[in-house]
Write an enzyme that holds these catalytic residues in place. Structure first.
Site, mmCIF file in Angstrom:
data_model
loop_
_atom_site.group_PDB
_atom_site.id
_atom_site.type_symbol
_atom_site.label_atom_id
_atom_site.label_comp_id
_atom_site.label_asym_id
_atom_site.label_seq_id
_atom_site.Cartn_x
_atom_site.Cartn_y
_atom_site.Cartn_z
ATOM 1 C CG LEU A 160 9.835 3.053 -1.442
ATOM 2 C CD1 LEU A 160 10.638 2.371 -2.544
ATOM 3 C CD2 LEU A 160 9.855 4.567 -1.625
ATOM 4 C CG ASP A 161 2.818 4.825 -1.975
ATOM 5 O OD1 ASP A 161 2.723 4.883 -0.742
ATOM 6 O OD2 ASP A 161 2.631 5.801 -2.726
ATOM 7 C CE LYS A 162 0.330 -5.175 -3.161
ATOM 8 N NZ LYS A 162 -0.960 -5.806 -2.798
ATOM 9 C CB THR A 203 6.586 3.439 -5.083
ATOM 10 O OG1 THR A 203 5.452 4.280 -5.294
ATOM 11 C CG2 THR A 203 7.849 4.248 -5.286
#
Length: 306
Positions: free
Chosen positions: A140-142, A144
C-alpha cells in the site's frame, strides 16, 4: 477444510480424499503450482516425508497419509526488526495480515530504512522465536491504510504471489472522493502509464497498462460535497484508484498529487477487506480492517459490513 498441524520445523497435512492417488510430485506441480526451484530443493534436501519416511515422489498418496514438509527452518534476517505495536488481523504458521497505519511504508526502500511495516512484522516474528524472512505479497502507498498480506516462509510466498497474479486474493477499498457521483455503481476502464513530467505521478494513457476499477457509492454528504465509495480492482496498477477517480473528475480527498483538496490529512484511501482461500487448509480467510484513526471521516462506515 483440510486437517493440518505444525510439528517443530515440519508442517503436517492429513491427505484428504480428493488428493488420494496424487503423487507428491503431482501435488506440488498440479495442486499448488509450486516453483520448480523450490520443489527441487525440498526434494533433494529430503525435506518431504510421508508417514514419517522420506517421500518417494512418484508413489500415489493414500487417504489419511501424513504428508510432512519442512517449511519452518531459521533464516538469516535481511530486514532489521523494529518494534511497533502492530494491529494484526489474522495470523497462522504461514501467513499474516496486518492493518497498516498511515505515514508508514510497506517495506524498506533502502537497507538503512527501519521504520516500515515489514520491519515491524520482522520484530513481531522474532519476538515469537521465528527467525524467518517476511515477504509482503502486495503493498500500500505510504499514506494508504488497511490490510496488507505477508508470507512467513518462501514456499507460501510463491503460492500467494500466484494467487495475487490470478486475482484470487480479493481486496476491497474505501475511498472518500470529492463531489457526488451521478452513477452510483460502475466500472472505470482506463489504461494507466507514467507521467513523463513527474517522477512519481501516474496518468491515464492509451499506451499504458490495462487498469480496471469497479466502484459503488455507499455514502454521500451533500453539504461537504463528498462521497464514500467502495472499490475493487481487477488490476493492481500503481496509484490505480487515485488516478482513475481523478480522471473522472472526483479526486480523492486529501490527494493533492492528483487534484484533491486538503480537507483530509492524507489521500483518503483504506484497504478495508482482504479475502483469500488458504492454500493449505482451503478455508476462507476474510479480514476486515478497522479504522485506526477514530477521528477520520471513514468512521461513519462500519468496516465489518463491507
Amino acid at each position: 477444510m483440510i486437517q493440518t498441524h505444525r510439528k517443530g520445523d515440519w508442517f503436517e497435512i492429513i491427505v484428504p480424499d480428493k488428493w488420494a492417488n496424487f503423487s507428491v510430485e503431482e501435488l506440488f506441480r498440479n495442486i499448488w503450482h509450486a516453483p520448480k526451484k523450490q520443489t527441487h530443493s525440498l526434494r533433494m534436501e529430503k525435506r518431504v516425508k510421508v508417514n514419517g519416511q522420506i517421500a518417494v515422489w512418484t508413489v500415489p498418496l493414500k487417504r489419511k497419509d501424513r504428508l510432512e514438509i519442512q517449511f519452518f527452518t531459521e533464516e538469516e534476517l535481511t530486514i532489521k526488526p523494529t518494534f511497533y505495536d502492530l494491529s494484526i488481523l489474522y495470523e497462522d504458521d504461514h501467513l499474516l495480515v496486518v492493518n497498516k497505519p498511515a505515514n508508514m511504508d510497506t517495506h524498506p526502500n533502502s537497507s538503512e530504512q527501519t521504520d516500515t511495516l515489514a520491519n515491524a512484522v520482522a520484530f513481531h516474528l522474532q519476538a515469537k522465536g521465528e527467525y524467518r524472512q517476511v515477504k509482503h505479497i502486495h503493498r500500500l502507498d505510504k499514506d494508504t491504510t488497511g490490510a496488507v498480506l505477508f508470507a512467513k516462509h518462501p514456499f507460501i510466498g510463491s503460492i500467494l504471489d500466484q494467487l495475487l497474479e490470478k486475482r484470487e486474493i480479493k481486496r476491497t477499498y474505501l475511498a472518500i472522493v470529492h463531489g457526488i457521483l451521478s452513477t452510483k455503481k460502475g466500472t472505470i476502464k482506463e489504461s494507466i502509464g507514467r507521467d513523463r513530467h513527474h517522477a512519481t505521478r501516474r496518468r491515464v494513457s492509451p499506451g499504458g497498462q490495462k487498469a480496471i476499477t469497479h466502484y459503488e457509492v455507499i455514502d454521500t454528504n451533500h453539504q461537504e460535497s463528498i462521497s464514500i465509495v467502495k472499490c475493487s480492482l481487477e488490476t493492481g496498477r500503481t496509484h490505480q484508484i487515485r488516478v482513475h477517480f481523478s480522471y473522472i473528475g472526483h479526486p480523492l480527498a486529501g490527494d493533492q498529487l492528483y487534484g484533491g483538496n486538503p480537507i483530509f490529512p492524507r489521500q483518503a484511501l483504506h484497504a478495508v477487506k482482504l479475502e483469500l482461500i488458504h492454500p493449505f487448509t482451503e478455508e476462507m480467510i476474510q479480514c476486515h480492517a478497522p479504522f485506526l484513526d477514530k477521528k477520520e471521516i471513514f468512521t461513519r462506515i462500519d468496516p465489518y459490513r463491507i
